[in-house]
Scaffold this motif. Structure first.
Motif, PDB file in Angstrom:
ATOM      1  N   ARG A 257      25.781  12.685  52.275  1.00  0.00           N
ATOM      2  CA  ARG A 257      24.729  12.276  53.104  1.00  0.00           C
ATOM      3  C   ARG A 257      25.596  11.347  54.202  1.00  0.00           C
ATOM      4  O   ARG A 257      24.867  11.478  55.403  1.00  0.00           O
ATOM      5  N   LYS A 258      26.636  10.984  54.040  1.00  0.00           N
ATOM      6  CA  LYS A 258      27.181  10.522  55.074  1.00  0.00           C
ATOM      7  C   LYS A 258      28.232  11.302  55.931  1.00  0.00           C
ATOM      8  O   LYS A 258      28.276  11.343  57.130  1.00  0.00           O
ATOM      9  N   TYR A 259      28.864  12.221  55.133  1.00  0.00           N
ATOM     10  CA  TYR A 259      29.801  13.056  55.711  1.00  0.00           C
ATOM     11  C   TYR A 259      29.674  14.421  55.742  1.00  0.00           C
ATOM     12  O   TYR A 259      30.695  15.250  56.195  1.00  0.00           O
ATOM     13  N   GLY A 260      28.879  14.934  55.192  1.00  0.00           N
ATOM     14  CA  GLY A 260      28.362  16.351  55.020  1.00  0.00           C
ATOM     15  C   GLY A 260      28.728  16.941  53.614  1.00  0.00           C
ATOM     16  O   GLY A 260      29.468  16.365  52.788  1.00  0.00           O
ATOM     17  N   LEU A 261      28.459  18.246  53.535  1.00  0.00           N
ATOM     18  CA  LEU A 261      28.913  19.152  52.410  1.00  0.00           C
ATOM     19  C   LEU A 261      30.324  19.272  52.467  1.00  0.00           C
ATOM     20  O   LEU A 261      30.854  19.025  53.358  1.00  0.00           O
ATOM     21  N   THR A 262      30.829  19.543  51.191  1.00  0.00           N
ATOM     22  CA  THR A 262      32.375  20.000  51.068  1.00  0.00           C
ATOM     23  C   THR A 262      32.695  21.004  52.065  1.00  0.00           C
ATOM     24  O   THR A 262      33.854  20.677  52.780  1.00  0.00           O
ATOM     25  N   CYS A 263      31.929  21.879  52.237  1.00  0.00           N
ATOM     26  CA  CYS A 263      32.298  22.907  53.169  1.00  0.00           C
ATOM     27  C   CYS A 263      32.112  22.757  54.671  1.00  0.00           C
ATOM     28  O   CYS A 263      32.798  23.188  55.335  1.00  0.00           O
ATOM     29  N   ASP A 264      31.318  21.588  54.880  1.00  0.00           N
ATOM     30  CA  ASP A 264      31.385  20.841  56.236  1.00  0.00           C
ATOM     31  C   ASP A 264      32.487  20.232  56.635  1.00  0.00           C
ATOM     32  O   ASP A 264      32.721  19.915  57.560  1.00  0.00           O
ATOM     33  N   ASN A 265      33.384  19.893  55.541  1.00  0.00           N
ATOM     34  CA  ASN A 265      34.792  19.239  55.691  1.00  0.00           C
ATOM     35  C   ASN A 265      36.017  20.253  55.583  1.00  0.00           C
ATOM     36  O   ASN A 265      36.831  19.738  55.425  1.00  0.00           O
ATOM     37  N   LEU A 266      35.644  21.547  55.646  1.00  0.00           N
ATOM     38  CA  LEU A 266      36.636  22.532  55.315  1.00  0.00           C
ATOM     39  C   LEU A 266      37.223  22.920  56.703  1.00  0.00           C
ATOM     40  O   LEU A 266      36.576  22.889  57.771  1.00  0.00           O
ATOM     41  N   ILE A 267      38.499  22.521  56.998  1.00  0.00           N
ATOM     42  CA  ILE A 267      39.296  22.707  58.238  1.00  0.00           C
ATOM     43  C   ILE A 267      39.950  24.257  58.526  1.00  0.00           C
ATOM     44  O   ILE A 267      39.817  24.811  59.293  1.00  0.00           O
ATOM     45  N   ALA A 268      40.139  24.648  56.939  1.00  0.00           N
ATOM     46  CA  ALA A 268      40.893  25.937  57.215  1.00  0.00           C
ATOM     47  C   ALA A 268      41.203  26.532  55.620  1.00  0.00           C
ATOM     48  O   ALA A 268      40.972  25.719  54.640  1.00  0.00           O
ATOM     49  N   ALA A 269      41.399  27.528  55.705  1.00  0.00           N
ATOM     50  CA  ALA A 269      41.667  28.445  54.119  1.00  0.00           C
ATOM     51  C   ALA A 269      42.759  29.416  54.049  1.00  0.00           C
ATOM     52  O   ALA A 269      42.693  30.321  55.052  1.00  0.00           O
TER      53      ALA A 269
ATOM     54  N   LEU B 169      39.508  14.411  55.435  1.00  0.00           N
ATOM     55  CA  LEU B 169      39.434  13.556  54.609  1.00  0.00           C
ATOM     56  C   LEU B 169      38.753  12.304  55.449  1.00  0.00           C
ATOM     57  O   LEU B 169      38.944  12.165  56.590  1.00  0.00           O
ATOM     58  N   HIS B 170      38.121  11.108  54.720  1.00  0.00           N
ATOM     59  CA  HIS B 170      37.489   9.961  55.423  1.00  0.00           C
ATOM     60  C   HIS B 170      38.054   8.902  54.503  1.00  0.00           C
ATOM     61  O   HIS B 170      38.244   8.663  53.267  1.00  0.00           O
ATOM     62  N   SER B 171      38.210   7.879  55.245  1.00  0.00           N
ATOM     63  CA  SER B 171      38.530   6.225  54.690  1.00  0.00           C
ATOM     64  C   SER B 171      37.369   5.660  54.143  1.00  0.00           C
ATOM     65  O   SER B 171      36.397   5.115  54.836  1.00  0.00           O
ATOM     66  N   ILE B 172      37.477   5.606  52.877  1.00  0.00           N
ATOM     67  CA  ILE B 172      36.323   4.884  51.804  1.00  0.00           C
ATOM     68  C   ILE B 172      36.681   4.001  51.215  1.00  0.00           C
ATOM     69  O   ILE B 172      35.761   2.963  50.632  1.00  0.00           O
TER      70      ILE B 172
END
Length: 463
Positions: free
Chosen positions: A163-175, A216-219
């Motif tokens: 809810r803070k940073y989106g789904l895992t796939c929303d944080n994907l940069i490349a594959a 990644l996010h600083s938590i």
């Protein structure tokens, strides 16, 4: 194992002549039916799954995956791809074909300055979290520590940070992807961007992802957690509170809930929230959870993030038998509450659960067309989880889950989370992708026109 011995053992297991096909030359291990360790090698998380592949290929790198794909194509083998093996329908193993197993591909490189990580597809989320938490960093990653990051990401990816940073796939940069043709591609916003779009929620339909690059996010290393346990007699009021609180919560708040049964047979409604942000702000945001009603137990405490991420592991150990059916809700209406409480009261054993996963927030603000994951307007993922041990109890447990799902169906959005799909057919797969389905089918036609990768929540090519 010598190649001739391998070929001799595979005669009769495929339509290809034994020496007309490419040889299987892996740096990793190959396990065949009848080998020592075969029965252990074919096991997956769900103990209800009992499939017997002809070949299990443990790959060590992307080139091993290319070799396995090439060999399987030459033999006309059906192919299942396994990372964590956590799929409830058992799609990461197959009968008579090849399992391409990525579980030994576990390298992860964390760049704490750029706040990114490159992670190979064999990692489970516990391994990923431990590596990123060494730097106080994280990204959205599931709820059970032995879930594979690959299947989680490719289907969307729920988690406490969503809810803070989106789904895992929303944080994907490349594959890094091995295609059905055996090519290694890099997919990103600038390289094969159509494929990159499809990987962010479209499942394993377009290739085998061998490595992921994440934002990644600083938590920090701990979050504030609040929990409350309400007796079943007070569950109706507690569920109304949960619905209103969760739908109006700040993005920093993730609050899941469940109907549970203790070993004593006593039933409860459990609420569990965490706050992704400053602890002093979290106390204000989470305090209503512990203050509402007359719970028999409450907790408001700072908890290590790794402990939060593994908190559900004891409920879902490998080897038990599992079945569920999921659907999304925009709210938990009075009718839904009545249906849930009535159906849960008939749960077949004390392991049975009814789970709410809290979504929305940042997830809901991404346009549905930006990735295959289409059900961004939901507030909750709702699903009964049947858990048991004796095969003689299969029918009763599966029937209970289906009946509960059907009772709540009139109150759902009609959508479903792809990672929570069982063996439910094409219509429910379409429900997972909505208006994105036709674009996914066209992408499948481009990258996998023969439907080589079909042992998944399958999107068929258009030709």
């Amino acid at each position: 194992m010598e190649q001739r011995e391998l070929d001799d053992k595979l005669i009769g297991k495929s339509h290809a002549e034994p020496w007309s096909a490419p040889q299987l030359r892996l740096k990793g291990k190959v396990v065949l039916e009848g080998d020592a360790g075969y029965d252990e090698a074919r096991k997956v998380w769900n103990g209800a799954i009992d499939k017997k592949p002809a070949v299990i290929a443990y790959c060590t790198d992307a080139q091993d995956v290319v070799e396995a794909v090439t060999f399987a194509r030459s033999r006309a083998f059906p192919v299942a791809v396994r990372s964590g093996g956590h799929n409830v329908a058992g799609l990461s193993v197959c009968d008579g074909g090849m399992v391409i197993d990525l579980s030994r591909m576990k390298r992860i490189d964390v760049d704490s300055v750029r706040r990114t990580a490159r992670a190979e597809a064999g990692l489970d989320l516990g391994e990923f979290d431990r590596a990123t938490q060494a730097h106080g960093l994280a990204t959205t990653m599931g709820v059970n520590s032995d879930t594979g990051i690959a299947g989680l990401t490719l289907g969307g990816g729920f988690g406490k940070l969503g809810r803070k940073y989106g789904l895992t796939c929303d944080n994907l940069i490349a594959a890094e992807v091995v295609t059905a043709e055996g090519k290694i591609l890099r997919a990103s916003a600038t390289e094969h961007p159509d494929l990159f779009w499809g990987l962010r929620g479209g499942g394993g339909n377009f290739g085998i992802v061998t490595a992921f690059e994440y934002r990644l996010h600083s938590i920090g290393t701990s979050l504030l957690v609040a929990t409350a346990l309400h007796p079943y007699g007070q569950a109706r009021e507690a569920m109304r509170f949960y619905d209103e609180f969760a739908r109006n919560a700040a993005d920093e708040v993730n609050v899941d809930a469940a109907l549970i049964t203790l070993p004593s047979g006593d039933r409860y409604f459990s609420i569990s929230g965490c706050y992704v942000g400053l602890h002093q702000d979290g106390e204000r945001a989470l305090s209503p959870i512990v203050e509402f009603g007359s719970p028999v137990e409450t907790r408001l405490a700072t908890v290590p993030y790794l402990e939060i991420q593994s908190g559900g592991d004891a409920l879902f150990p490998r080897g038990r038998r599992y079945y569920w059916k999921a659907q999304f809700l925009r709210e938990i209406s009075t009718g839904a509450i009545d249906a849930l409480l009535d159906a849960y009261a008939r749960a077949p054993n004390t392991s049975s659960l009814l789970v709410f996963q809290h979504v929305g927030g940042a997830i809901a603000r991404v346009p549905a067309s930006d990735s295959p994951y289409a059900n961004r307007d939901a507030a909750f993922d709702c699903f009964p989880v049947a858990i048991w041990d004796d095969p003689a109890d299969d029918v009763a447990n599966m029937r209970w889950a289906r009946e509960l799902w059907s009772a709540v169906r009139p109150y759902s959005t009609g959508g479903v989370y792809a990672n929570n799909l069982g063996d439910e057919g094409e219509d429910r797969i379409r429900d997972a992708y909505g208006e994105n389905y036709s674009r996914l089918a066209a992408l499948k036609t481009k990258y996998d026109p023969t439907n080589f990768f079909r042992l998944n929540q399958n999107i068929k090519p258009t030709t």
